[in-house]
Scaffold this motif. Structure first.
Motif: not given
Length: 99
Positions: A8-9, A39-46
């Protein structure tokens, strides 16, 4: 993190990268910047590679498809930004840019 959450991320990053591409096509750099931060916020959650369970073949295909789309969008964004970046470089070097 379950694989479905991780996928989902990736799918969210893919969608945001498409929106970033559209903003770049419209030369909406303010909108682009806001999307880049999102986008950076999502990437940091991966999670990093070692912190996740192995992907099923189907999940791996989805992840690869997302990554290919993200990279393709990024390349087009860079192509759209290149003239602007060259102009900025000229301005910073004190050269006039005539077009």
């Amino acid at each position: 993190m379950p694989n479905s959450d991780m996928l989902s991320l990736y799918e969210a990053v893919t969608e945001i990268s498409q929106q970033m591409l559209e903003a770049a096509r419209q030369k909406d750099w303010d909108g682009y910047g806001k999307l880049e931060i999102l986008c950076q916020g999502y990437i940091h959650q991966i999670p990093v590679h070692g912190e996740q369970a192995p992907l099923t073949p189907e999940a791996l295909e989805r992840k690869i498809a997302c990554l290919k789309t993200i990279l393709s969008n990024d390349k087009e964004i860079m192509d759209l930004m290149q003239p602007w970046m060259l102009r900025l470089t000229d301005i910073m070097n004190g050269q006039s840019f005539k077009k």
